[in-house]
Design an enzyme around this catalytic site. Structure first.
Site, PDB file in Angstrom:
ATOM      1  N   VAL A  30      33.812  38.542  40.735  1.00 49.70           N
ATOM      2  CA  VAL A  30      34.109  37.846  40.401  1.00 49.70           C
ATOM      3  C   VAL A  30      34.615  37.432  41.021  1.00 49.70           C
ATOM      4  O   VAL A  30      35.454  35.904  42.124  1.00 49.70           O
ATOM      5  CB  VAL A  30      36.172  38.589  39.662  1.00 49.70           C
ATOM      6  CG1 VAL A  30      36.546  37.293  38.774  1.00 49.70           C
ATOM      7  CG2 VAL A  30      34.777  39.694  37.990  1.00 49.70           C
ATOM      8  N   GLY A  31      35.136  38.133  42.643  1.00 53.88           N
ATOM      9  CA  GLY A  31      35.435  37.173  44.256  1.00 53.88           C
ATOM     10  C   GLY A  31      34.774  35.891  44.063  1.00 53.88           C
ATOM     11  O   GLY A  31      35.534  35.175  44.634  1.00 53.88           O
ATOM     12  N   CYS A  59      41.787  53.768  42.481  1.00 50.79           N
ATOM     13  CA  CYS A  59      42.189  52.610  43.642  1.00 50.79           C
ATOM     14  C   CYS A  59      40.653  52.937  44.369  1.00 50.79           C
ATOM     15  O   CYS A  59      39.519  54.143  44.063  1.00 50.79           O
ATOM     16  CB  CYS A  59      43.221  52.730  44.637  1.00 50.79           C
ATOM     17  SG  CYS A  59      42.441  54.312  46.127  1.00 50.79           S
ATOM     18  N   GLU A 105      40.373  39.901  48.041  1.00 48.32           N
ATOM     19  CA  GLU A 105      40.347  41.642  48.201  1.00 48.32           C
ATOM     20  C   GLU A 105      39.571  42.143  47.444  1.00 48.32           C
ATOM     21  O   GLU A 105      39.919  42.647  46.301  1.00 48.32           O
ATOM     22  CB  GLU A 105      42.032  42.094  48.692  1.00 48.32           C
ATOM     23  CG  GLU A 105      42.041  43.648  49.676  1.00 48.32           C
ATOM     24  CD  GLU A 105      41.427  44.833  47.909  1.00 48.32           C
ATOM     25  OE1 GLU A 105      40.229  45.631  47.938  1.00 48.32           O
ATOM     26  OE2 GLU A 105      41.599  45.258  46.891  1.00 48.32           O
ATOM     27  N   GLY A 145      39.706  42.015  43.054  1.00 55.57           N
ATOM     28  CA  GLY A 145      39.066  42.335  42.170  1.00 55.57           C
ATOM     29  C   GLY A 145      37.050  42.975  42.734  1.00 55.57           C
ATOM     30  O   GLY A 145      37.554  43.435  43.570  1.00 55.57           O
ATOM     31  N   SER A 146      36.497  42.874  41.491  1.00 57.46           N
ATOM     32  CA  SER A 146      34.774  42.704  42.542  1.00 57.46           C
ATOM     33  C   SER A 146      34.486  41.577  43.506  1.00 57.46           C
ATOM     34  O   SER A 146      34.783  40.277  42.694  1.00 57.46           O
ATOM     35  CB  SER A 146      34.176  43.639  41.494  1.00 57.46           C
ATOM     36  OG  SER A 146      34.114  42.012  39.818  1.00 57.46           O
TER      37      SER A 146
END
Length: 592
Positions: free
Chosen positions: A276-277, A328, A294, A272-273
């Site tokens: 949020v990571g 993607c 990732e 994700g982003s």
């Protein structure tokens, strides 16, 4: 001589037998998965055919719709923390049973999945297309081929990389055997993005299950409809090999659901982003579980002046449109040598003008809809910022007929020149079909520009000299490099996938990704037990002798001294101290 001829004949016979065995198809049962509720047969009831108006408010339901038409697909429950913990508890019980399964059973599970995927490509791609807006061709490239390649690699090499691996024991432990064992971690948690709804579920699931774990996967609220159908395929295949219930779970919900998952599992994989990571990492710190992140990228696409220009222009457009058509993070920054800059821009612009965005199921469009709500507005803001700072739009594709009732979820492919790194378009992840092209003068400048990014996922370098392209790519700070190609590394599932900087850390795919699902245990045991055992030398037994440190010094020099004569002299000292140790320190003092 006759001995060697015999060996050659035997080797040839073995090769022939192995080839003949390959011609015998494996006995793989077929599975029947109910797909009646996901097929669009044109006879939708009024209840599930109305135009969906997305709500900004999170509720107890995850509403699903087709981004290409905004037609309502249905809903899935948004699980609360207690429900998530219950799913994880069930998966934990199943994992205890599955950890004892054989690799033969696990390989049969993979073969059943592979057979179903190959035989039902159109169904899988159609479901992916309806849920994310990608075209059928892009779904095949990004969903089917990558998943089939991962399964094939696991079937071929997975067991080998999970068997104990023997290592050297070194000089001081030469009488020992040393090995690394790979045991299941327990319950793997995965929070995956919407861009590849099929592959993003199967990718962590395959590695987790093959290595003996269970897995609970939280799918994106933007792709929950397809995720629940893909779960049905997995459950049916697991049942066919006698796996325990609840070994693989797919859960749906919003942030609260994901947070509860992170708090409950033994490892978390997140796609994700970066924002949020970071939250995932903070939550994982509470239980100190390992994390693989990732987080997307801003991949550089470098074109030297000695390339086959028409070919590379085609690849460049495909790489850029992956940010929309395949949903993607494709190439997002294009650096072209000044000597071919104008020609390259003209060729890319010519190609883009023929690209049309439209309803993906129609089959005649090169690009589908953009999955996330209001993302077109974000892309337009990036373009506006670049134009305000001096950039120029030189070509745009078109948007086809999307229907009178559809909400506009499309963004036409756009070619922009005169860009620089002060523009948000060259710094922020766009995730859209925009091709910003910047010129460079030297290879050193290209490297500097490409590395001037907070992301570091992948890169692509093109040159008529493979050595030159390799040299440039080796200097780029990213986790994946393609030399005279784009995104080919992901089709090599033996390779790890992941990035650096704000693109995340850790790897999935390859040996590294498979073993990342394992508890890695170092084991040492006697090599010739019971004939040779570890004993504590007398000088350092308790109570330690006065010459204990002298003995230890000599042992170190005997083992690690650089001069062979010094090592031999130390050996003599060690032998002498062993055979004639001095009294221990404690024995030299009289008791009071």
């Amino acid at each position: 001589m006759s001995f060697w001829w015999a060996l050659i004949v035997l080797a040839f016979a073995f090769a022939i037998c192995k080839f003949l065995l390959m011609l015998i198809p494996p006995n793989v049962p077929s599975i029947d998965v109910d797909a009646s509720d996901v097929l669009d047969d044109g006879n939708q009831t009024k209840e599930n055919s109305f135009i969906y108006i997305p709500s900004r408010r999170q509720t107890d339901k995850v509403q699903c719709y087709e981004p290409a038409t905004m037609k309502y697909l249905g809903y899935n429950p948004a699980l609360n923390p207690d429900e998530v913990q219950e799913r994880v508890a069930q998966a934990r019980k199943a994992q205890v049973i599955w950890a004892k399964s054989s690799f033969k059973q696990r390989r049969q599970f993979l073969r059943i999945l592979l057979k179903y995927i190959v035989e039902h490509q159109d169904l899988i791609c159609e479901v992916s297309s309806r849920d994310t807006g990608k075209t059928m061709v892009d779904a095949s490239l990004g969903e089917i081929m990558t998943t089939c390649e991962k399964i094939t690699w696991l079937l071929s090499e997975g067991e080998k990389w999970l068997k104990p691996e023997y290592r050297s024991s070194g000089r001081s432990m030469m009488h020992k055997k040393s090995r690394v064992e790979f045991h299941p971690l327990g319950v793997i948690g995965a929070i995956v993005s919407w861009n590849y709804p099929f592959h993003n579920i199967f990718n962590p699931m395959l590695a987790a299950v093959f290595s003996g774990n269970s897995i609970v996967i939280k799918v994106s609220e933007y792709a929950s409809w397809s995720g629940c159908f893909y779960m049905r395929i997995i459950q049916t295949a697991l049942a066919a090999v006698g796996a325990p219930d609840n070994l693989v779970e797919v859960i749906t919900g919003f942030a609260e659901t994901g947070e509860a998952l992170v708090s409950s599992v033994d490892k978390i994989i997140f796609v994700g982003s970066p924002g949020v990571g970071r939250m995932i990492m903070r939550k994982a710190a509470d239980t100190l579980i390992p994390v693989t992140l990732e987080l997307g990228g801003k991949d550089a696409f470098i074109v030297c002046e000695d390339v086959n220009l028409p070919h590379v222009a085609q690849v460049a457009v495909r790489a850029a449109l992956q940010s929309s058509g395949q949903n993607c993070a494709g190439a997002e920054r294009f650096y072209v040598h000044k000597d071919i800059y104008e020609k390259f821009v003209a060729e890319v612009a010519r190609i883009v003008k023929f690209v049309t965005a439209g309803p993906p199921q129609a089959g005649k469009y090169d690009m589908g809809a953009i999955c996330m709500m209001e993302h077109s507005e974000k892309l337009q803001n990036l373009v506006n910022d670049a134009v305000d700072k001096g950039a120029e739009i030189v070509a745009r594709g078109s948007v086809g007929n999307i229907g009178e009732d559809a909400v506009d979820q499309y963004f036409p492919p756009t070619v922009i020149v005169n860009v620089n790194h002060t523009m948000k378009l060259m710094q922020e992840e766009a995730f859209g079909p925009i091709i910003p092209i910047m010129k460079f003068n030297t290879d050193e400048e290209a490297v500097r520009l490409a590395n001037d990014s907070k992301y570091g996922l992948g890169c692509a370098v093109f040159s008529g000299s493979q050595r030159r392209a390799r040299e440039i790519s080796s200097q780029l700070r990213c986790g994946i490099a393609a030399v005279n190609d784009f995104a080919s590394s992901y089709m090599c599932q033996s390779l790890p996938f992941g990035g650096v900087k704000e693109s995340g850390f850790g790897r999935f795919a390859g040996v590294e990704g498979l073993r990342a699902c394992c508890l890695i245990k170092s084991v040492v045991e006697d090599r010739w037990w019971p004939l040779v055992k570890t004993v504590i030398p007398k000088p350092i037994q308790y109570p330690v002798a006065e010459n204990g440190f002298e003995f230890q010094q000599s042992v170190v020099e005997m083992l690690y001294g650089l001069n062979i004569w010094d090592r031999l002299r130390a050996l003599v000292t060690v032998v002498k101290l062993l055979t004639d140790p001095k009294p221990s320190t404690s024995n030299t003092h009289k008791r009071r």
